[in-house]
Scaffold this active site. Structure first.
Site, PDB file in Angstrom:
ATOM      1  CD  GLU A   8      83.399  44.170  37.468  1.00 30.50           C
ATOM      2  OE1 GLU A   8      83.620  43.181  38.186  1.00 30.50           O
ATOM      3  OE2 GLU A   8      84.135  45.165  37.435  1.00 30.50           O
ATOM      4  CG  ASP A 104      84.024  46.514  40.540  1.00 25.36           C
ATOM      5  OD1 ASP A 104      82.978  47.181  40.441  1.00 25.36           O
ATOM      6  OD2 ASP A 104      84.112  45.496  41.248  1.00 25.36           O
ATOM      7  CE1 TYR A 312      85.622  47.899  43.810  1.00 26.67           C
ATOM      8  CE2 TYR A 312      87.840  48.023  44.715  1.00 26.67           C
ATOM      9  CZ  TYR A 312      86.937  47.498  43.795  1.00 26.67           C
ATOM     10  OH  TYR A 312      87.363  46.576  42.869  1.00 26.67           O
TER      11      TYR A 312
END
Length: 799
Positions: A8, A104, A312
């Site tokens: 990303e 992601d 995350y």
């Protein structure tokens, strides 16, 4: 043949490269004999604008609405087209037979990748998915051995496109419809408008709240040198409207001893908190440091991507999967730096207890809770903001492995003569998890029925009932997350319970968007709707587009989107429902027959002009007599008054001859003050009550007046200069911060310009706080205790 990996962001691409071996840097991508790694820059593709479908739609007209494309189309974004072209060439390379989606691991990452493939046909190449929960080398290496087939995420992809297209339909059509109908640029959306409505509804509650004054009688008791306070109670009531009642009680009990009439003791066990998801982290950071939700998200993202210190962050789960049970001890063992190493050692000594509050496979969604990764090699040179957020995360992680804390709660009734005072005392007898937050075991006295206690002090506290608090980022995040309380349908409540209004990843953006478009302003920690924001919600209500105001709309969408993700709801049926909703919104705007205006509200007059008797109407900048345009009158109430805005309701009160109370008005000298306003000689004027004359109640002077040099004496309700109020304005209120200021404290204040630390102030919310009283420029202010930051050094101990 080679595998193309699309990340990303470029930083993520380079982290993947470090984990997979040596690569040659080709500037636009990285390559070795097995892999080619490149990157997107977030969303580099976007949906067509209306004018891309038909040029005439570049002009906003009501008759062209609703705009509902037969088929949604995408295009590369102009500012990132070069990046798109790089990926296009790589995808089309003949020596590449596999493409890995390394964006992601979530709805947005899936959408970013699939948008690119919509515009660049991969022509039968193998599609794989990399699903990461942390950016450590070990995690990347492990997950590359377990690449999943991209088709496993087809339903997630369908939900991603459905959400994007639904937002486009409602946002584009509602914004254009309201803007063209009312001639002012009005931004509306399926998430931002119900969020704004929550803020506006709270503001209306506050403005309609009528504060009532009440009094409490507080006694200070001495039990074997242990001081505790009690509140007078009669017929289960501690708040009294008449001060005289309490004054009589005070006279009767003054100088008397008390007796403990009843003692009730309980031990309350409090479990450790759950681990952080993003929303809870944002809430705590706002409460503790005043960080906005967006600021916390940016810092957490940096700790995840750049520092590799946390997992995350854009997660909505507060649990860990059972697969991490073997990994958790390794993380705890790796915590060998101050001040956390002592807690880590203690956890390992007592043994790790994986309770259901920690391990819960059903509570894990796309990602598990935010925890440290165990790789602490990048602890050096953290910014102060990064230190603060990392400190929250690592302390929360450690705390969940500690036992419950135990608090001894003692409820007392103390009797003085025939008068009763109630007390509620709390003592931390087992710190448990609170040890991680610096709490220690507290000693407590023994209370026995019929014990004699001394009455050391008595004071009457003057208080006011308080309106609901305005939202902060923390409380608004809670309202958005728990929007189920605004919904009646149980199934929708469940959807909102999981996702709420927006998602953890987007809520911060929603708040910032409302500020950006001028609907909300941030005043300190508070989020307050602007006049424009209030008017927009009022307009949508007038037009009766309830679907844009209620969290139920988001609940319905989120519920169906979740079912699409799970393969249990048809995406075409979902989109048909959205198209029907869009058509309904546009139709309601087109057929609205009222006269509401976004800048002036209702066209009904606000009141009668006190100067000429004409009607006063609201205009964009004020409230003006109808005869101003004719040149026969000049009466106007301007909306802007220093840092305040005169609302329609305020103007109505002024025109009716009433006073309007304003708080925290910013003076020209940049100081805040409270005052009432009223029309005087047909102009808005500040009204300050002239202080009443008070007699001196104690002839012993307390010190020298800092303003005029005369003597300061104790009077009925103040300590004041002997020339107050006629020739000098210096005074000190006898009651400040919910307590009576004592003579000795006033003497020290006048002599040294600062008291000792006073520990029993009470806030308007009834909470105790510590502060000094300081004398600056003839005014008395609070100065709060300087709490030194906890030691957050990350120096490793030398082994």
């Amino acid at each position: 043949m080679k595998t193309l990996i699309i990340a990303e962001k470029p930083t993520v691409a380079r982290d993947i490269a470090k984990a997979l071996g040596k690569f040659k840097d080709e500037k636009e991508y990285l390559e070795n004999e097995r892999y080619v790694i490149s990157w997107s820059l977030g969303h580099i593709c976007e949906l067509y604008e209306p004018e891309d479908y038909n040029k005439k739609l570049s002009y906003w007209t009501l008759q062209d609405l609703p705009i509902i494309p037969e088929e949604f189309k995408f295009k590369p974004k102009k500012d990132t087209k070069d990046r798109f072209n790089v990926l296009k060439k790589l995808i089309q390379r003949k020596d590449i037979d596999t493409i890995v989606n390394a964006c992601d691991a979530g709805r947005e990452g899936e959408l970013i990748f699939r948008e690119i493939l919509l515009l660049v046909n991969p022509k039968g190449k193998n599609l794989k998915r990399l699903w990461l929960s942390s950016m450590t080398k070990e995690e990347i290496t492990k997950e590359f051995k377990n690449l999943r087939d991209a088709s496993e995420f087809d339903n997630l992809g369908k939900a991603s496109f459905a959400r994007e297209e639904a937002d486009w339909l409602v946002g584009i059509n509602a914004t254009r419809a309201f803007t063209r109908r009312w001639g002012d640029l009005l931004s509306l959306g399926r998430v931002q408008t119900p969020t704004l409505n929550i803020i506006v509804a709270r503001e209306k509650e506050i403005k309609s709240f009528v504060s009532e004054k009440y009094f409490e009688l507080e006694a200070e008791f001495d039990k074997d040198n242990f001081i505790y306070s009690g509140t007078y109670i009669k017929d289960n009531e501690t708040k009294f409207k008449k001060r005289e009642i309490l004054e009589n009680i005070l006279k009767n009990v003054k100088g008397k001893n008390g007796i403990i009439e009843s003692v009730e003791e309980n031990v309350i066990k409090t479990p450790p908190p759950l681990l952080y998801d993003l929303t809870e982290l944002q809430r705590d950071a706002n409460k503790t440091f005043g960080f906005s939700a967006q600021r916390t998200l940016d810092i957490a993202q940096n700790l995840y991507e750049k520092r590799k210190l946390i997992t995350y962050p854009r997660t909505d789960s507060r649990y860990l999967p059972s697969t991490l049970k073997t990994y958790i001890p390794q993380i705890i063992k790796a915590i060998k730096f101050e001040p956390y190493d002592l807690f880590a050692k203690e956890i390992l000594q007592i043994g790790i207890n994986f309770t259901a509050r920690i391990i819960n496979d059903k509570g894990v969604t796309d990602h598990y809770a935010i925890i440290p990764t165990g790789d602490f090699s990048n602890l050096k040179d953290l910014t102060k903001d990064e230190e603060k957020i990392f400190d929250l995360i690592i302390r929360r992680f450690l705390s969940v492995f500690y036992p419950y804390s135990e608090t001894k709660k003692i409820n007392l009734t103390t009797k003085v003569m025939d008068n009763h005072f109630v007390s509620s005392l709390n003592f931390l007898i087992e710190p448990g998890f609170q040890k991680v937050y610096g709490k220690e075991k507290e000693e407590y006295p023994t209370f026995i029925k019929d014990d004699i206690v001394l009455v050391r002090d008595l004071k009457i506290l003057e208080k006011e009932t308080q309106p609901p608090s305005r939202f902060t980022d923390a409380t608004l995040l809670s309202a958005m997350e728990n929007a189920g309380r605004f919904v009646e349908e149980d199934e929708l409540k469940e959807a909102l319970k999981e996702k709420g209004i927006g998602t953890p990843a987007t809520r911060a953006q929603i708040i910032e968007r409302l500020i950006e478009v001028g609907y909300v302003e941030r005043v300190g920690k508070l989020l307050m709707p602007t006049e424009k924001g209030m008017r927009l919600i009022e307009l949508v209500s007038h037009v009766k587009v309830e679907e844009l105001l209620s969290p139920a709309l988001t609940g319905e969408w989120e519920y169906k989107l979740l079912r699409i993700e799970k393969g249990k709801y048809d995406v075409d049926k979902f989109m048909e429902g959205i198209k029907g909703l869009t058509t309904k919104i546009v139709l309601k705007v087109k057929t609205y027959s009222g006269d509401y205006h976004i800048k002036t509200g209702s066209k009904e007059p606000v009141g009668v002009c006190p100067k000429c008797g004409g009607q006063v109407y609201e205009t964009p900048k004020g409230f003006t007599c109808e005869n101003v345009e004719k040149g026969t009158c000049d009466f106007v109430i301007w909306k802007k008054l220093k840092n305040k805005t005169i609302t329609r309701d305020m103007a109505r009160e002024l025109l009716n001859g009433n006073r309007v109370k304003l708080k925290r008005i910013l003076s020209n000298g940049k100081k805040y003050f409270d005052a009432e306003i009223q029309l005087v000689d047909n102009k808005v004027s500040f009204i300050f009550e002239k202080p009443k004359e008070e007699t001196i109640t104690n002839s012993e002077p307390l010190g020298t007046c800092p303003k005029c040099g005369s003597q300061v004496y104790e009077k009925e309700t103040v300590y004041a200069c002997e020339n107050y109020p006629e020739k000098c304005t210096f005074r000190i209120k006898k009651v400040m911060g919910g307590r009576e200021i004592k003579r000795d404290e006033v003497k020290k204040l006048l002599k040294d310009h600062k008291t000792e630390l006073i520990s029993d102030f009470i806030s308007v919310k009834g909470k105790n706080f510590k502060a000094y009283l300081v004398l600056e420029d003839g005014s008395v202010k609070f100065e709060f205790e300087n709490k030194n930051a906890k030691n957050r050094s990350y120096r490793r101990k030398q082994k």
